[in-house]
Design a protein around this motif. Structure first.
Motif, PDB file in Angstrom:
ATOM      1  N   THR A   1      -8.493   5.066  -5.271  1.00 33.46           N
ATOM      2  CA  THR A   1      -9.680   5.795  -4.797  1.00 33.46           C
ATOM      3  C   THR A   1      -9.364   6.828  -3.721  1.00 33.46           C
ATOM      4  N   ILE A   2      -8.114   6.836  -3.238  1.00 36.65           N
ATOM      5  CA  ILE A   2      -7.803   7.770  -2.154  1.00 36.65           C
ATOM      6  C   ILE A   2      -7.128   9.013  -2.725  1.00 36.65           C
ATOM      7  N   PRO A   3      -7.233  10.145  -2.063  1.00 39.97           N
ATOM      8  CA  PRO A   3      -7.793  10.368  -0.730  1.00 39.97           C
ATOM      9  C   PRO A   3      -9.302  10.503  -0.686  1.00 39.97           C
TER      10      PRO A   3
ATOM     11  N   ALA B   1       0.835  -1.209   0.000  1.00 38.04           N
ATOM     12  CA  ALA B   1       0.000   0.000   0.000  1.00 38.04           C
ATOM     13  C   ALA B   1       0.867   1.255   0.000  1.00 38.04           C
ATOM     14  N   GLU B   2       1.936   1.245   0.783  1.00 39.37           N
ATOM     15  CA  GLU B   2       2.854   2.394   0.780  1.00 39.37           C
ATOM     16  C   GLU B   2       3.463   2.571  -0.606  1.00 39.37           C
ATOM     17  N   GLY B   3       3.909   1.485  -1.207  1.00 41.73           N
ATOM     18  CA  GLY B   3       4.519   1.563  -2.535  1.00 41.73           C
ATOM     19  C   GLY B   3       3.559   2.078  -3.598  1.00 41.73           C
ATOM     20  N   TRP B   4       2.327   1.540  -3.595  1.00 32.61           N
ATOM     21  CA  TRP B   4       1.338   2.006  -4.576  1.00 32.61           C
ATOM     22  C   TRP B   4       1.002   3.482  -4.367  1.00 32.61           C
ATOM     23  N   THR B   5       0.862   3.893  -3.112  1.00 35.76           N
ATOM     24  CA  THR B   5       0.499   5.282  -2.840  1.00 35.76           C
ATOM     25  C   THR B   5       1.612   6.223  -3.280  1.00 35.76           C
ATOM     26  N   ARG B   6       2.821   5.863  -2.982  1.00 35.81           N
ATOM     27  CA  ARG B   6       3.967   6.677  -3.410  1.00 35.81           C
ATOM     28  C   ARG B   6       4.001   6.747  -4.948  1.00 35.81           C
TER      29      ARG B   6
ATOM     30  N   ARG C   1      -3.921  -1.878  -5.095  1.00 36.36           N
ATOM     31  CA  ARG C   1      -3.823  -0.804  -6.093  1.00 36.36           C
ATOM     32  C   ARG C   1      -5.203  -0.199  -6.345  1.00 36.36           C
ATOM     33  N   GLY C   2      -6.213  -1.051  -6.498  1.00 33.82           N
ATOM     34  CA  GLY C   2      -7.573  -0.565  -6.730  1.00 33.82           C
ATOM     35  C   GLY C   2      -8.041   0.355  -5.616  1.00 33.82           C
TER      36      GLY C   2
ATOM     37  N   ILE D   1      -9.667  -1.280   6.008  1.00 36.99           N
ATOM     38  CA  ILE D   1      -9.850  -1.852   4.674  1.00 36.99           C
ATOM     39  C   ILE D   1      -9.061  -3.158   4.683  1.00 36.99           C
ATOM     40  N   GLY D   2      -9.732  -4.243   5.009  1.00 37.88           N
ATOM     41  CA  GLY D   2      -9.036  -5.529   5.153  1.00 37.88           C
ATOM     42  C   GLY D   2      -8.700  -6.179   3.818  1.00 37.88           C
ATOM     43  N   PHE D   3      -7.499  -6.705   3.736  1.00 43.61           N
ATOM     44  CA  PHE D   3      -7.050  -7.472   2.584  1.00 43.61           C
ATOM     45  C   PHE D   3      -6.593  -8.841   3.080  1.00 43.61           C
TER      46      PHE D   3
END
Length: 147
Positions: A140-142, A20-25, A135-136, A101-103
C-alpha cells in the motif's frame, strides 16, 4: 518521480523492520529508498531470514543497524512497527513524518507456542503470519503514507 526515503524502526532491528525493509526493496524499489533500524541492535533473526526466503525474498545480507546511523540521511517517513519503538522514537528534523503501524512480535509469539509444546513449524507460522501482514502493508505504500 523522486524516490522517497522510508525508515522502518523497531526495538532491535532483528525481525519486523528487517522484513519490512526486504519487502519494500523487493516490491517498491523503483519508488522507495528503504532503510531499517532499531532503538537497539539485536542482530538479524534467523527465523525472519528463513520465512522471507520461503517467500522469495533474501534478507540474509541485511544487518541490524542502530537509529543513529541514519542521522545524516534525509528521511521522509519513519514507520514504527512496534509499540516500544513508537513510544521511544527519537525526533527527526526537517518535517519527517512518523507513522505507527504495529505488528505482533514473532519471536515472542513463537516462544509462547514453544512453551506449549508447539513444533518448529508451528513456531515459524508466527513469523509467516507477520511476514504476510507486513507484505500487505508494504503493497500500500507510498500512497498509504501520504496525507
Amino acid at each position: 518521480m523522486d524516490k522517497i526515503n522510508i525508515l522502518f524502526l523497531c526495538t532491535g532491528n532483528s525481525c519486523r523492520s528487517q522484513m519490512a525493509e526486504g519487502w519494500t526493496r523487493h516490491l517498491k524499489n523503483e519508488q522507495i529508498n528503504v532503510y531499517s533500524a532499531g532503538i537497539e541492535t539485536h542482530g538479524l533473526n534467523p527465523d525472519a531470514v528463513k520465512v522471507m526466503s520461503e517467500a522469495g525474498v533474501d534478507i540474509s545480507g541485511q544487518q541490524s543497524k542502530h537509529i543513529n546511523e541514519f542521522k545524516d540521511i534525509p528521511i521522509d517517513v519513519v514507520v514504527t512497527v512496534c509499540s516500544h519503538a513508537h513510544e521511544t522514537c527519537p525526533f527527526f528534523p526537517g518535517g519527517c513524518k512518523v507513522v505507527h503501524i504495529g505488528f505482533d512480535d514473532p519471536p515472542r509469539m513463537a516462544k509462547a507456542v514453544a512453551e506449549k509444546g508447539g513444533s518448529e513449524d508451528e513456531q515459524l507460522e508466527c513469523y509467516r503470519r507477520v511476514r504476510d501482514e507486513i507484505r500487505g502493508f508494504v503493497e500500500t505504500i507510498p500512497e498509504a503514507l501520504v496525507d
